[in-house]
Design a protein around this motif. Structure first.
Motif, PDB file in Angstrom:
ATOM      1  N   GLY A  89      13.624  10.332  -1.544  1.00 50.94           N
ATOM      2  CA  GLY A  89      13.146   8.960  -2.109  1.00 50.94           C
ATOM      3  C   GLY A  89      12.910   8.792  -3.463  1.00 50.94           C
ATOM      4  O   GLY A  89      13.372   9.536  -4.292  1.00 50.94           O
ATOM      5  N   ILE A  90      12.525   7.412  -3.873  1.00 50.34           N
ATOM      6  CA  ILE A  90      12.433   7.332  -5.265  1.00 50.34           C
ATOM      7  C   ILE A  90      10.938   7.165  -5.883  1.00 50.34           C
ATOM      8  O   ILE A  90      10.014   6.304  -4.814  1.00 50.34           O
ATOM      9  N   THR A  91      10.622   7.827  -6.692  1.00 50.57           N
ATOM     10  CA  THR A  91       9.007   7.817  -7.216  1.00 50.57           C
ATOM     11  C   THR A  91       8.923   7.040  -8.533  1.00 50.57           C
ATOM     12  O   THR A  91       7.717   6.944  -9.131  1.00 50.57           O
ATOM     13  N   GLU A  92       9.922   6.983  -9.156  1.00 51.43           N
ATOM     14  CA  GLU A  92       9.847   6.266 -10.540  1.00 51.43           C
ATOM     15  C   GLU A  92      11.101   5.405 -10.768  1.00 51.43           C
ATOM     16  O   GLU A  92      12.162   5.484  -9.769  1.00 51.43           O
TER      17      GLU A  92
ATOM     18  N   GLY B  77       8.337   2.981 -16.549  1.00 47.83           N
ATOM     19  CA  GLY B  77       7.384   4.161 -16.924  1.00 47.83           C
ATOM     20  C   GLY B  77       6.153   3.926 -16.565  1.00 47.83           C
ATOM     21  O   GLY B  77       5.276   4.851 -16.653  1.00 47.83           O
ATOM     22  N   GLU B  78       5.558   2.444 -16.321  1.00 43.59           N
ATOM     23  CA  GLU B  78       4.322   2.470 -15.867  1.00 43.59           C
ATOM     24  C   GLU B  78       3.878   2.435 -14.414  1.00 43.59           C
ATOM     25  O   GLU B  78       2.877   2.664 -14.040  1.00 43.59           O
ATOM     26  N   LEU B  79       5.070   2.341 -13.558  1.00 38.08           N
ATOM     27  CA  LEU B  79       4.998   2.086 -12.118  1.00 38.08           C
ATOM     28  C   LEU B  79       5.312   3.298 -11.550  1.00 38.08           C
ATOM     29  O   LEU B  79       6.236   4.010 -11.938  1.00 38.08           O
ATOM     30  N   HIS B  80       4.543   3.848 -10.555  1.00 35.31           N
ATOM     31  CA  HIS B  80       4.970   4.985  -9.735  1.00 35.31           C
ATOM     32  C   HIS B  80       4.908   4.687  -8.280  1.00 35.31           C
ATOM     33  O   HIS B  80       4.269   4.238  -7.688  1.00 35.31           O
TER      34      HIS B  80
ATOM     35  N   ASP C 252       0.811  -1.292  -0.174  1.00 36.37           N
ATOM     36  CA  ASP C 252       0.008   0.073  -0.037  1.00 36.37           C
ATOM     37  C   ASP C 252       0.814   1.344  -0.136  1.00 36.37           C
ATOM     38  O   ASP C 252       0.364   2.219  -0.808  1.00 36.37           O
ATOM     39  N   THR C 253       1.777   1.005   0.825  1.00 38.56           N
ATOM     40  CA  THR C 253       2.646   2.555   0.900  1.00 38.56           C
ATOM     41  C   THR C 253       3.780   2.364   0.027  1.00 38.56           C
ATOM     42  O   THR C 253       4.366   3.621  -0.227  1.00 38.56           O
ATOM     43  N   GLU C 254       4.120   1.498  -0.812  1.00 39.94           N
ATOM     44  CA  GLU C 254       5.009   1.480  -1.716  1.00 39.94           C
ATOM     45  C   GLU C 254       4.830   2.085  -2.947  1.00 39.94           C
ATOM     46  O   GLU C 254       5.715   2.547  -3.600  1.00 39.94           O
ATOM     47  N   PHE C 255       3.580   2.025  -3.415  1.00 45.42           N
ATOM     48  CA  PHE C 255       3.050   2.728  -4.707  1.00 45.42           C
ATOM     49  C   PHE C 255       2.518   3.973  -4.610  1.00 45.42           C
ATOM     50  O   PHE C 255       1.686   4.151  -3.652  1.00 45.42           O
ATOM     51  N   ALA C 256       2.572   4.853  -5.499  1.00 46.03           N
ATOM     52  CA  ALA C 256       1.887   6.066  -5.402  1.00 46.03           C
ATOM     53  C   ALA C 256       0.471   6.171  -5.817  1.00 46.03           C
ATOM     54  O   ALA C 256      -0.388   7.053  -5.560  1.00 46.03           O
ATOM     55  N   ASP C 257       0.216   4.979  -6.347  1.00 43.09           N
ATOM     56  CA  ASP C 257      -1.373   4.859  -7.172  1.00 43.09           C
ATOM     57  C   ASP C 257      -1.692   3.404  -7.132  1.00 43.09           C
ATOM     58  O   ASP C 257      -1.034   2.450  -7.281  1.00 43.09           O
ATOM     59  N   ASP C 258      -2.914   3.156  -7.172  1.00 40.90           N
ATOM     60  CA  ASP C 258      -3.596   1.676  -6.963  1.00 40.90           C
ATOM     61  C   ASP C 258      -3.054   0.855  -8.481  1.00 40.90           C
ATOM     62  O   ASP C 258      -2.999  -0.164  -8.527  1.00 40.90           O
ATOM     63  N   GLU C 259      -3.015   1.808  -9.463  1.00 42.85           N
ATOM     64  CA  GLU C 259      -2.921   1.060 -10.929  1.00 42.85           C
ATOM     65  C   GLU C 259      -1.275   0.440 -10.805  1.00 42.85           C
ATOM     66  O   GLU C 259      -1.404  -0.511 -11.472  1.00 42.85           O
ATOM     67  N   SER C 260      -0.674   1.188 -10.456  1.00 44.65           N
ATOM     68  CA  SER C 260       0.782   0.627 -10.323  1.00 44.65           C
ATOM     69  C   SER C 260       0.969  -0.471  -9.507  1.00 44.65           C
ATOM     70  O   SER C 260       1.484  -1.363  -9.901  1.00 44.65           O
TER      71      SER C 260
END
Length: 170
Positions: free
Chosen positions: A145-148, A93-96, A40-48
Protein backbone atom coordinates in the motif's frame (compact mmCIF):
# COMPACT_ATOMS: atom_id res chain seq x y z
CA UNK A 1 -0.46 12.31 -9.11
CA UNK A 2 -1.18 11.79 -5.48
CA UNK A 3 -1.86 8.72 -3.43
CA UNK A 4 -4.92 9.89 -1.57
CA UNK A 5 -7.49 9.63 -4.25
CA UNK A 6 -10.02 7.54 -2.35
CA UNK A 7 -10.72 10.49 -0.06
CA UNK A 8 -11.80 12.59 -3.01
CA UNK A 9 -14.58 10.11 -3.65
CA UNK A 10 -15.76 10.58 -0.08
CA UNK A 11 -15.68 14.36 -0.54
CA UNK A 12 -17.87 14.24 -3.62
CA UNK A 13 -20.46 11.98 -1.99
CA UNK A 14 -20.59 13.97 1.24
CA UNK A 15 -20.57 17.34 -0.52
CA UNK A 16 -23.47 16.23 -2.71
CA UNK A 17 -25.50 14.83 0.17
CA UNK A 18 -25.19 17.51 2.85
CA UNK A 19 -25.36 20.79 0.99
CA UNK A 20 -29.07 20.76 0.28
CA UNK A 21 -31.63 22.48 2.48
CA UNK A 22 -29.69 23.16 5.70
CA UNK A 23 -28.03 26.34 6.82
CA UNK A 24 -24.45 26.79 5.59
CA UNK A 25 -22.82 26.57 9.01
CA UNK A 26 -24.39 23.19 9.69
CA UNK A 27 -23.45 22.01 6.19
CA UNK A 28 -19.77 22.76 6.63
CA UNK A 29 -19.75 21.28 10.13
CA UNK A 30 -21.47 18.16 8.82
CA UNK A 31 -18.97 17.88 5.98
CA UNK A 32 -16.05 18.30 8.41
CA UNK A 33 -17.47 15.72 10.82
CA UNK A 34 -18.15 13.27 8.01
CA UNK A 35 -14.71 13.67 6.46
CA UNK A 36 -13.09 13.20 9.86
CA UNK A 37 -15.05 10.04 10.59
CA UNK A 38 -15.05 8.51 7.09
CA UNK A 39 -11.29 8.91 6.63
CA UNK A 40 -10.34 7.22 9.90
CA UNK A 41 -8.61 4.32 8.20
CA UNK A 42 -7.17 6.36 5.33
CA UNK A 43 -4.67 8.32 7.40
CA UNK A 44 -1.97 6.99 9.67
CA UNK A 45 -2.49 9.77 12.23
CA UNK A 46 -5.06 12.34 13.39
CA UNK A 47 -2.86 15.31 12.46
CA UNK A 48 -2.76 14.24 8.80
CA UNK A 49 -6.51 13.72 8.76
CA UNK A 50 -7.13 17.15 10.34
CA UNK A 51 -4.79 18.98 7.93
CA UNK A 52 -6.40 17.34 4.92
CA UNK A 53 -9.94 18.00 6.15
CA UNK A 54 -9.17 21.67 6.89
CA UNK A 55 -7.65 22.14 3.44
CA UNK A 56 -10.63 20.58 1.65
CA UNK A 57 -13.20 22.54 3.66
CA UNK A 58 -11.31 25.80 3.09
CA UNK A 59 -11.22 25.28 -0.68
CA UNK A 60 -14.84 24.19 -0.94
CA UNK A 61 -16.04 27.16 1.13
CA UNK A 62 -14.02 29.60 -0.96
CA UNK A 63 -15.17 28.25 -4.31
CA UNK A 64 -18.65 26.92 -3.52
CA UNK A 65 -20.02 28.93 -0.59
CA UNK A 66 -23.57 27.68 -1.25
CA UNK A 67 -22.60 24.04 -1.59
CA UNK A 68 -23.62 21.99 -4.60
CA UNK A 69 -26.77 23.89 -5.52
CA UNK A 70 -27.67 23.09 -9.12
CA UNK A 71 -24.63 20.93 -9.86
CA UNK A 72 -24.79 17.67 -11.72
CA UNK A 73 -23.35 14.52 -10.19
CA UNK A 74 -20.54 14.66 -12.77
CA UNK A 75 -19.60 18.20 -11.66
CA UNK A 76 -19.64 17.13 -8.00
CA UNK A 77 -17.46 14.12 -8.81
CA UNK A 78 -14.90 16.36 -10.47
CA UNK A 79 -14.95 18.81 -7.56
CA UNK A 80 -14.30 16.02 -5.07
CA UNK A 81 -11.48 14.63 -7.15
CA UNK A 82 -10.00 18.04 -7.79
CA UNK A 83 -9.89 19.24 -4.19
CA UNK A 84 -8.80 15.90 -2.80
CA UNK A 85 -5.88 15.90 -5.23
CA UNK A 86 -5.05 19.59 -4.72
CA UNK A 87 -4.97 19.29 -0.94
CA UNK A 88 -2.93 16.12 -1.02
CA UNK A 89 -0.46 17.81 -3.35
CA UNK A 90 -0.31 21.03 -1.32
CA UNK A 91 0.28 19.07 1.87
CA UNK A 92 2.91 16.80 0.32
CA UNK A 93 5.24 15.50 3.00
CA UNK A 94 2.82 16.49 5.78
CA UNK A 95 0.25 13.76 5.25
CA UNK A 96 0.76 10.17 6.30
CA UNK A 97 -1.52 7.64 4.63
CA UNK A 98 -2.66 4.17 5.45
CA UNK A 99 -3.85 3.05 2.01
CA UNK A 100 -3.67 -0.67 1.33
CA UNK A 101 -4.61 -2.17 -2.02
CA UNK A 102 -7.51 -4.13 -0.58
CA UNK A 103 -11.12 -3.51 -1.49
CA UNK A 104 -11.93 -0.91 -4.10
CA UNK A 105 -8.81 1.24 -3.70
CA UNK A 106 -7.41 0.26 -7.11
CA UNK A 107 -10.74 0.87 -8.83
CA UNK A 108 -11.15 4.26 -7.16
CA UNK A 109 -7.55 5.15 -7.95
CA UNK A 110 -8.21 4.41 -11.61
CA UNK A 111 -11.35 6.58 -11.58
CA UNK A 112 -9.31 9.45 -10.22
CA UNK A 113 -6.56 8.94 -12.79
CA UNK A 114 -9.08 9.00 -15.62
CA UNK A 115 -10.02 12.61 -14.82
CA UNK A 116 -6.61 13.81 -13.67
CA UNK A 117 -4.17 16.06 -15.47
CA UNK A 118 -1.88 13.05 -15.78
CA UNK A 119 -3.96 11.71 -18.67
CA UNK A 120 -4.95 14.96 -20.35
CA UNK A 121 -2.63 14.38 -23.34
CA UNK A 122 -3.44 10.70 -23.75
CA UNK A 123 -5.92 9.75 -26.49
CA UNK A 124 -9.37 8.86 -25.11
CA UNK A 125 -9.21 5.32 -26.44
CA UNK A 126 -5.92 4.71 -24.56
CA UNK A 127 -6.72 6.32 -21.20
CA UNK A 128 -8.22 3.23 -19.58
CA UNK A 129 -5.24 1.05 -20.58
CA UNK A 130 -2.84 3.72 -19.36
CA UNK A 131 -4.60 3.94 -16.00
CA UNK A 132 -4.68 0.15 -15.60
CA UNK A 133 -0.94 0.10 -16.26
CA UNK A 134 -0.32 2.96 -13.81
CA UNK A 135 -2.24 1.27 -10.98
CA UNK A 136 -0.55 -2.07 -11.65
CA UNK A 137 2.94 -0.51 -11.62
CA UNK A 138 2.18 1.25 -8.33
CA UNK A 139 0.92 -1.99 -6.81
CA UNK A 140 4.20 -3.62 -7.82
CA UNK A 141 6.29 -0.75 -6.41
CA UNK A 142 4.17 -0.50 -3.24
CA UNK A 143 2.83 -4.01 -2.60
CA UNK A 144 1.82 -3.18 0.98
CA UNK A 145 0.00 0.00 0.00
CA UNK A 146 0.85 3.68 0.01
CA UNK A 147 1.77 5.54 3.17
CA UNK A 148 3.18 8.80 1.75
CA UNK A 149 2.57 10.91 -1.34
CA UNK A 150 4.05 9.26 -4.40
CA UNK A 151 7.41 10.93 -5.11
CA UNK A 152 7.54 12.80 -8.44
CA UNK A 153 10.44 10.61 -9.61
CA UNK A 154 8.35 7.46 -9.08
CA UNK A 155 5.28 9.06 -10.66
CA UNK A 156 7.29 10.18 -13.69
CA UNK A 157 8.97 6.79 -14.07
CA UNK A 158 5.63 4.95 -13.92
CA UNK A 159 4.10 7.50 -16.29
CA UNK A 160 6.85 6.95 -18.87
CA UNK A 161 6.62 3.15 -18.58
CA UNK A 162 2.87 3.27 -19.14
CA UNK A 163 3.17 5.69 -22.06
CA UNK A 164 5.54 3.21 -23.67
CA UNK A 165 3.11 0.40 -22.93
CA UNK A 166 0.13 2.09 -24.60
CA UNK A 167 2.27 3.23 -27.55
CA UNK A 168 3.44 -0.34 -28.11
CA UNK A 169 -0.02 -1.91 -27.74
CA UNK A 170 -2.33 -2.46 -30.72
Amino acid sequence: MTSKLFIALIIQIVFFNICNGQNKTNNWKALRDTLMSKTDTEFADDESKQKFTDCVIEKLKANYPNGDVGMSQLEINRIGQKYGAICTNELKGELHFNMSWSGTVGVNFKKMLLVSDLVKNIPENKKSDFCDCFVLKLKIKYPNGITEAIPPTVRDSVYNECIQFINNSN
